[in-house]
Design a protein around this motif. Structure first.
Motif, short mmCIF file in Angstrom:
data_model
loop_
_atom_site.label_atom_id
_atom_site.label_comp_id
_atom_site.label_asym_id
_atom_site.label_seq_id
_atom_site.Cartn_x
_atom_site.Cartn_y
_atom_site.Cartn_z
N HIS A 1 0.82 -1.21 0.00
CA HIS A 1 0.00 0.00 0.00
C HIS A 1 0.86 1.26 0.00
O HIS A 1 0.52 2.24 -0.68
CB HIS A 1 -0.91 0.00 1.23
CG HIS A 1 -1.88 1.13 1.26
ND1 HIS A 1 -3.14 1.04 0.71
CD2 HIS A 1 -1.78 2.39 1.76
CE1 HIS A 1 -3.78 2.19 0.88
NE2 HIS A 1 -2.98 3.02 1.51
N ARG A 2 1.94 1.24 0.74
CA ARG A 2 2.82 2.41 0.80
C ARG A 2 3.38 2.73 -0.58
O ARG A 2 3.40 3.89 -1.03
CB ARG A 2 3.95 2.15 1.79
CG ARG A 2 5.03 3.21 1.79
CD ARG A 2 6.17 2.81 2.69
NE ARG A 2 7.30 3.74 2.59
CZ ARG A 2 8.45 3.59 3.24
NH1 ARG A 2 8.63 2.57 4.05
NH2 ARG A 2 9.41 4.47 3.08
N GLN B 1 0.76 4.26 -2.90
CA GLN B 1 0.54 5.69 -2.70
C GLN B 1 1.66 6.51 -3.35
O GLN B 1 1.40 7.56 -3.96
CB GLN B 1 0.46 6.00 -1.20
CG GLN B 1 -0.74 5.37 -0.49
CD GLN B 1 -2.06 6.01 -0.90
OE1 GLN B 1 -2.10 7.03 -1.58
NE2 GLN B 1 -3.18 5.40 -0.49
N GLU B 2 2.89 6.05 -3.23
CA GLU B 2 4.01 6.77 -3.84
C GLU B 2 3.90 6.78 -5.36
O GLU B 2 4.09 7.82 -6.01
CB GLU B 2 5.33 6.12 -3.41
CG GLU B 2 5.64 6.26 -1.93
CD GLU B 2 6.88 5.48 -1.53
OE1 GLU B 2 7.41 4.72 -2.39
OE2 GLU B 2 7.33 5.61 -0.37
N TYR C 1 -3.51 -3.76 -2.23
CA TYR C 1 -3.96 -2.52 -1.59
C TYR C 1 -4.19 -2.73 -0.10
O TYR C 1 -3.91 -1.88 0.72
CB TYR C 1 -5.23 -2.03 -2.27
CG TYR C 1 -5.67 -0.66 -1.84
CD1 TYR C 1 -5.06 0.48 -2.35
CD2 TYR C 1 -6.71 -0.51 -0.91
CE1 TYR C 1 -5.46 1.74 -1.95
CE2 TYR C 1 -7.11 0.75 -0.51
CZ TYR C 1 -6.48 1.88 -1.02
OH TYR C 1 -6.88 3.13 -0.61
N PRO D 1 -4.86 12.25 -6.28
CA PRO D 1 -4.85 10.84 -5.87
C PRO D 1 -6.06 10.43 -5.04
O PRO D 1 -6.65 9.37 -5.29
CB PRO D 1 -3.55 10.74 -5.05
CG PRO D 1 -2.68 11.82 -5.58
CD PRO D 1 -3.60 12.93 -5.95
N GLU D 2 -6.43 11.26 -4.04
CA GLU D 2 -7.56 10.90 -3.18
C GLU D 2 -8.86 10.83 -3.98
O GLU D 2 -9.69 9.93 -3.77
CB GLU D 2 -7.70 11.92 -2.05
CG GLU D 2 -6.54 11.96 -1.07
CD GLU D 2 -5.37 12.77 -1.60
OE1 GLU D 2 -5.49 13.36 -2.70
OE2 GLU D 2 -4.32 12.80 -0.91
#
Length: 356
Positions: free
Chosen positions: A200-201, A204-205, A262, A317-318
């Motif tokens: 998941h990290r 996000q990147e 995810y 992104p959100e």
């Protein structure tokens, strides 16, 4: 990843060694013509043959380094074969440029270093032995007298060469080991331990990087259908096995982008494309492959996923994650085993046919 980085480093060093050979060939020609060129042409044939041999090998190597596939067998033969070429050319060069007094004697250290690059400690020792044997053979053939100061110089140079080989081999081996350990730790921080997918990290990147760019892409969110039923009916070990099989499928599927776990039973794809049709074909391929991989140990349960898709150009992104999630919930609400977010999907379109 580790192997690719090491190969890139080795390729760069091979390019350096290649240009170094050209430099020393030019230097050897200069030294020879200034100090040795006199008399009839026949007396210089050994040097002419050496130059011709060098030009042929170095020309082919230069082409190989810049044009050939680095995974090809020819590339590997030409690069590792460079050590053999150096070991053959070295005594030849020493013989035609002054023997014991040749200004090219220190090239032996570079040859040993080249051997260490591929064969570490043992390569360094064997390279040093071969360089010493070639040098000694040339001196013996030229009638060199091993005595007095000359003998002391010869022994000292030989001892330093072997010491260089041993220490160089140890240093290179330790450097490669530490580098490999560092890469492992970096991968552990970036990947999910169960599936081997990016975590998941990392998602996000990557998503931040993609949304900050100007390249069109699709975000695809996928969720395993009836995953709780799998755990409740067949046990959590079977559930973990399903997750692993899905991870294998996503890793083995060829597409332009990345796959992620995810969280829980949810997966994500970032696909570099602006084509809805391409994304749909990819999802169909993955869905069928996932069902096929899980069928042997779940013959009475069809493993499927539902997907939500959203185009990612010029979106925060959100916002993009919420759009894909909303589409995923829509696919779940319509009966699961479906995709939403790609144009006009049929109300009850199933990705994988058959009974649950």
């Amino acid at each position: 990843m580790e192997q690719n980085t090491v190969k890139q480093t080795d390729h760069f060093l091979e390019v350096v060694f290649s240009y170094t050979r050209w430099f020393f060939l030019l230097a050897a020609c200069t030294v020879y013509f200034l100090n040795e060129w006199q008399g009839q042409l026949e007396g210089h044939l050994p040097f002419i043959y050496l130059v011709g041999f060098g030009l042929l090998y170095m020309g082919v190597t230069q082409y190989c380094l810049h044009k050939c596939n680095r995974e090809s067998r020819f590339y590997k033969w030409m690069t590792k074969g460079g050590v053999i070429f150096d070991l053959v050319a070295y005594p030849w060069l020493i013989a035609v440029t002054g023997g014991f007094e040749s200004p090219f004697v220190p090239i032996g250290y570079l040859i040993v270093l080249h051997a260490i690059l591929y064969w570490r400690y043992m390569g360094g020792v064997l390279g040093a032995a071969a360089v010493t044997a070639g040098f000694t053979g040339v001196l013996a053939a030229q009638g060199f007298t091993f005595s007095g100061t000359a003998m002391m110089t010869f022994m000292m140079n030989t001892a330093i060469l072997f010491l260089f080989a041993v220490l160089g081999g140890v240093i290179i081996s330790r450097e490669r080991k530490h580098y490999a350990e560092r890469v492992v730790y970096e991968q552990m921080a970036k990947r999910d331990y169960l599936t081997g997918l990016y975590n998941h990290r990392t998602f996000q990147e990557h998503l931040l990087s993609f949304t900050s760019g100007h390249e069109p892409f699709y975000l695809v969110m996928g969720d395993i259908d009836h995953f709780k039923s799998i755990n409740d009916t067949y046990g959590h070990l079977t559930g973990d096995r399903v997750l692993k099989k899905i991870g294998e499928s996503l890793k083995d599927t060829n597409f332009d982008g990345h796959a992620y776990r995810y969280g829980g039973e949810e997966f994500a794809l970032i696909v570099r494309t602006s084509s809805e049709e391409a994304v749909h074909k990819l999802i169909m391929q993955i869905s069928r492959d996932v069902e096929r991989r899980n069928r042997p140990f779940l013959p009475n349960f069809k493993v499927t996923l539902s997907y939500g898709c959203a185009p990612g150009l010029n979106v925060e992104p959100e916002v993009l994650i919420k759009q894909a999630d909303d589409k995923l919930y829509k696919a779940k609400a319509r009966g699961k085993n479906q995709v939403a977010g790609l144009g006009k999907e049929p109300a009850a379109y199933q990705l994988v046919r058959g009974k649950k």
